[in-house]
Every structure is written in C-alpha cells, then in structure tokens.
Enzyme design. Structure first.
Site, PDB file in Angstrom:
ATOM      1  N   ALA A  77     -50.201 -61.784  26.801  1.00 50.99           N
ATOM      2  CA  ALA A  77     -51.504 -61.721  26.126  1.00 50.99           C
ATOM      3  C   ALA A  77     -52.345 -62.919  26.530  1.00 50.99           C
ATOM      4  CB  ALA A  77     -51.299 -61.689  24.614  1.00 50.99           C
ATOM      5  N   ASN A  78     -53.480 -63.093  25.893  1.00 48.86           N
ATOM      6  CA  ASN A  78     -54.317 -64.272  26.139  1.00 48.86           C
ATOM      7  C   ASN A  78     -54.970 -64.699  24.819  1.00 48.86           C
ATOM      8  OD1 ASN A  78     -57.042 -62.969  25.838  1.00 48.86           O
ATOM      9  ND2 ASN A  78     -56.212 -61.712  27.494  1.00 48.86           N
ATOM     10  N   ARG A  79     -55.756 -65.749  24.863  1.00 48.47           N
ATOM     11  CA  ARG A  79     -56.247 -66.388  23.643  1.00 48.47           C
ATOM     12  C   ARG A  79     -57.538 -65.787  23.072  1.00 48.47           C
ATOM     13  NH1 ARG A  79     -53.234 -70.791  22.796  1.00 48.47           N
ATOM     14  NH2 ARG A  79     -52.227 -71.736  24.628  1.00 48.47           N
TER      15      ARG A  79
END
Ligand code: C5P
Length: 223
Positions: free
Chosen positions: A29-31
């Site tokens: 995932a990412n932020r």
C-alpha cells in the site's frame, strides 16, 4: 455568480491508495489518506456536478450526495472507472500502486526457515493514461503527480504521456507532510505553462481546483 455551474455534468474522481494483496493477510500500500480526492469530489458536487467517487481503502466517511464505489486494487479501480463512463470530467487523485504482486498466494506465506520469500512484481494498469487516450475520453481529464524530486519535468512528461489536460504536481517529500496531512501545495501544469498555488487546506485546494474546472469547461460568469 453561477450557483451550480457544473449542473448537468458527470464527474469521476479517484481517491485514496490501492491495496495490492500479497497473501490473504498482507498487502502492498502507500500513505495516501484520500483526503484530497474526497475533498475534490465534494467540491465538484457542491458545484452541481453528478459525481462518482471511486475510492481505494480509506478511513474517511463516504461523502453525501454522490455515488461511492469502493475498490481495493488498481485493477478493480480501473474496472470501476471504466464502468462509470461516459463522463464529462475525470480527476485522478488516487495514489495507485504502480506494482502488484504477480501471483497472490492463496495461503498465508510462512516463515519456513528457507529465508525471506521473493516477491515478483507485475506492473499495474495506468488508469489515468487509459482514460486519457480512451475512445470515450471525458472532455476534461486531470491527473496528479506526487513527486519527491524533479517535480515540473515529471509533471510535463506526464501531461503528454497520459493524455491529460492538466497535471497538478505536488511535492510529497516527508518533510512537507502532504501525504495524510491537512494541507497541500499544488502547481498546475498545462500546455499553457505552470501556475504555482499557495499552500492551502485540502478543502481550499479542492475549491480552487473546481473553480479552475468551471472556467475551463466554459461554465464561469462570462458564459
Ligand atoms: O505516474 P504517476 O503514478 O506519477 O501518475 C500519477 C497520476 O496518474 C495520478 O493522477 C494517478 O491517480 C494516476 N495513476 C493512475 N493509475 C496508475 C498510476 C497513476 O490512474 N496505475
């Protein structure tokens, strides 16, 4: 002023991250928090547009007054965007994962003493590029370019490559606190040049972006 200048127009917004499964319990995932994308969807709705928000996994409530499609992966996001065509306006704010794991493990990957597993990655579809070059391309296609370096060069390249009318470039270096934060500093990159916007709360940035859309769609005061 025109109260609902985008009345009668259909808009698609992508927002949030995507989650790319590794096995049944893990993902890449990412932020991205979805705050900027959701704020833009809300601002479009306030301006009178009929909005479909395609959102990756976020912890924000669904905004009222629009249809919200929840997706997890980039592949699902592309499917949901395609299914929402035709549209007049598309704004791609989602931080789509560039890569997914080539083959998701059906079982939880175990520590078996054989050392760490090797994950083979595959490239995800570029949703913005596919819509930017689509036979049913919306009249206005807008992308974002979250970069940590070479902001303008990268944004200009993306404009052409992805078939976008505008790219909003933002610096997501950790020091700026944009990812997940409350504010955003955008640079609007079009064929006409670059416009630097001040640091704004994400709702303010969304309102200004929608005001730009209104003018660009010929829906402003001087209509
Ligand atoms: O190439 P890059 O990921 O920097 O491009 C960012 C822009 O492209 C954003 O508007 C993002 O929503 C969109 N994008 C997309 N599908 C991808 C990758 C990026 O729609 N697979």
């Amino acid at each position: 002023t025109v109260k609902r200048p985008l009345q009668g127009l259909l808009a698609i917004v992508t927002s949030g991250p995507t989650h790319e499964p590794i096995d049944p319990v893990r993902y890449i995932a990412n932020r991205s928090s979805g705050r900027q994308g959701h704020a833009i969807a809300e601002a479009l709705r306030k301006a009178g547009a009929t909005v479909t928000l395609v959102s990756g996994p976020v912890s924000l409530p669904d905004p009222d007054g629009m249809s919200v499609v929840h997706v997890e992966t980039a592949d699902e996001m592309r499917g949901a965007v395609e299914a929402s065509l035709p549209a007049d306006i598309a704004v791609f704010v989602a931080a789509v994962a560039d890569w997914r794991v080539a083959s998701e493990s059906a079982q939880k990957i175990k520590k078996n003493g054989g050392g760490p597993p090797q994950l083979t990655l595959a490239e995800n579809p570029d949703i913005l590029a596919s819509i930017g070059h689509h036979p049913r391309r919306p009249a206005l296609v807008i992308g974002f370019a979250a970069e940590t370096d070479d902001l303008l060069d990268n944004a200009r390249r993306k404009l052409a490559k992805k078939g976008a009318d505008a790219i909003f470039a933002n610096d997501v270096s950790p020091a700026g606190g944009v990812m997940g934060g409350a504010d955003n500093t955008l640079r609007l990159v079009t064929a006409d040049g670059v416009e630097d916007w001040p640091k704004l709360a994400k709702a303010e940035a969304a309102a200004r972006l929608v005001a730009w859309i209104v003018r660009r769609m010929g829906r402003g005061e001087d209509r």
